[in-house]
Design an enzyme around this catalytic site. Structure first.
Site, PDB file in Angstrom:
ATOM      1  N   TYR A 141       4.727  -7.809  16.443  1.00  0.00           N
ATOM      2  CA  TYR A 141       4.872  -6.504  15.396  1.00  0.00           C
ATOM      3  C   TYR A 141       5.652  -5.617  16.230  1.00  0.00           C
ATOM      4  CZ  TYR A 141       3.581  -2.853  12.266  1.00  0.00           C
ATOM      5  OH  TYR A 141       3.558  -1.683  11.268  1.00  0.00           O
ATOM      6  N   THR A 193       1.381  -9.767   1.615  1.00  0.00           N
ATOM      7  CA  THR A 193       0.435  -9.030   1.971  1.00  0.00           C
ATOM      8  C   THR A 193      -0.166  -7.820   1.089  1.00  0.00           C
ATOM      9  OG1 THR A 193       1.553  -7.335   3.356  1.00  0.00           O
ATOM     10  CG2 THR A 193       0.330  -9.107   4.369  1.00  0.00           C
ATOM     11  N   PHE A 201       0.682  -1.103   0.020  1.00  0.00           N
ATOM     12  CA  PHE A 201      -0.166   0.034  -0.104  1.00  0.00           C
ATOM     13  C   PHE A 201       0.873   1.058   0.066  1.00  0.00           C
ATOM     14  CE2 PHE A 201      -1.983   2.697   3.447  1.00  0.00           C
ATOM     15  CZ  PHE A 201      -2.554   3.572   2.748  1.00  0.00           C
TER      16      PHE A 201
END
Ligand code: NAD
Ligand code: UDP
Length: 314
Positions: free
Chosen positions: A145, A35, A11
């Site tokens: 994460y 992803t 993205f």
């Protein structure tokens, strides 16, 4: 400049690639597409300034020649992936980031790490400044994460000190916009998709938790400003326009002209530890980069709604 852009099929990475290619840089995007989506960069594939290498940064990097910049944006980023991709996230932030740092050290490239506001965890100070050390649960569902990014920052600092890598660290706060995978579970894209389908918008808990959302065009401008600056310590890049998640839901319904209801559902188990308040202090970015965001949340959400209507299967 010649730029190795890990995560360039994602993205934010694909928007960064657009901006760099448009100004005449040569971008080699390295992405495993765990992803990201190929469609994010298909429009660049015929451009002489763009090359795509499908590769996992955790594996030894192929020889790709010398670069002026190595940028690491490669990591899954949606909390919905923290359970299913936990080990991949930890590996990307450790050995993957290490492979890229070694490549940068070998060719004398400047290095950019896409870190995150998650290094602050469920912050106990508000808004969050760069000198805040954070409140992270290392073994909770978000630990993979948060700790991967904290480790990546530590490793980047170590390569700076020991091997002279000229590094930049962006602490990215929630960023949204065109090309997010509609169903990846993050909140703005989830709400836009639900509103356009006429489905209920799923607010987790009472919706009083806050986030501060930055449009991707502002984020990319901030990353480029950081890359070009002389400042080598972590910098928050985000938009301080803070909203509750309940208000965000109402704003999306209004902007989409949707009749969707809002439903409150229990926080999913895998999202235990959901930070209660998050907002960047961007004073440092203003003073060292001369950067501040330009796009309001309302404008950015409207642009995303138009994009989803035109480009996504709803
Ligand atoms: P994204 O998932 O769209 O982009 C990440 C890209 O990295 C994807 O294309 C993915 O396929 C690729 N990737 C992941 N692991 C890889 C690996 N081991 N090898 C090669 N490629 C790999 O997510 P995004 O929102 O664009 O995030 C980009 C970066 O910014 C990430 O590092 C993320 O942690 C960071 N970030 C994003 C946000 C946000 O709100 N979007 C906030 C903070 C930090
Ligand atoms: N959230 C929500 N409904 C959803 C998805 C997320 O209420 O369908 C909430 C989530 O609990 C969190 C906020 O929205 O408080 C932001 O979630 P997101 O996954 O976008 O990013 P985070 O900041 O948690 O990494």
């Amino acid at each position: 400049m010649r730029i190795l852009l890990a995560g360039g099929g994602g993205f934010i990475g694909s928007h960064l690639a657009d901006r760099l290619v448009a100004r005449g840089d040569e971008v080699v995007a390295v992405d495993s597409f765990v992803t990201g989506r190929r469609s994010n960069v298909r429009h660049l594939e015929d451009s002489p300034g763009f090359q795509l290498v499908e590769h996992d940064i955790v594996d030894a990097l192929p020889a790709m020649g010398a670069f002026d910049v190595v940028a690491n944006l490669a990591s899954p980023a949606s909390p919905d992936d923290f359970a299913s991709l936990s080990i991949e996230i930890l590996e990307a932030g450790s050995s993957g980031n290490g492979n890229l740092l070694n490549y940068a050290a070998d060719c004398g490239a400047r290095f950019l790490l896409a870190s995150t506001s998650e290094v602050y965890g469920d912050a106990l100070v508000h808004p969050q400044k760069e000198d805040y050390r954070g409140n992270v649960d290392p073994t909770g569902p978000r630990g993979c994460y948060d700790e991967a990014k904290r480790f990546a920052e530590a490793m980047t600092a170590a390569y700076s000190r020991r091997k002279g890598v000229n590094a930049r660290v962006a602490r990215i706060f929630n960023t949204y916009g065109e090309r997010m995978v509609p169903s990846d579970g993050r909140v703005v894209n989830s709400f836009v998709l639900q509103a356009l389908r006429g489905d209920p918008l799923t607010v987790f808990g009472d919706g009083s938790q806050t986030r501060s959302f930055c449009h991707v065009s502002d984020q990319v401008a901030g990353l480029i400003a950081l890359l070009e600056s002389d400042y080598d310590k972590p910098v928050n890049i985000g938009n301080p326009e803070e909203v509750t998640i309940a208000d965000l839901a109402r704003m999306v319904i209004d902007a989409a002209g949707s009749k969707s209801p809002i439903v409150h559902v229990d926080l999913p188990e895998k999202r235990t530890g959901d930070p209660g308040r998050r907002c960047p202090d961007i004073g440092l970015a203003g003073s060292v980069l001369g950067w501040e965001p330009q796009v309001s949340l309302r404008e950015g959400v409207a642009a995303m709604i138009t994009y989803f209507r035109n480009h996504e299967h709803l």
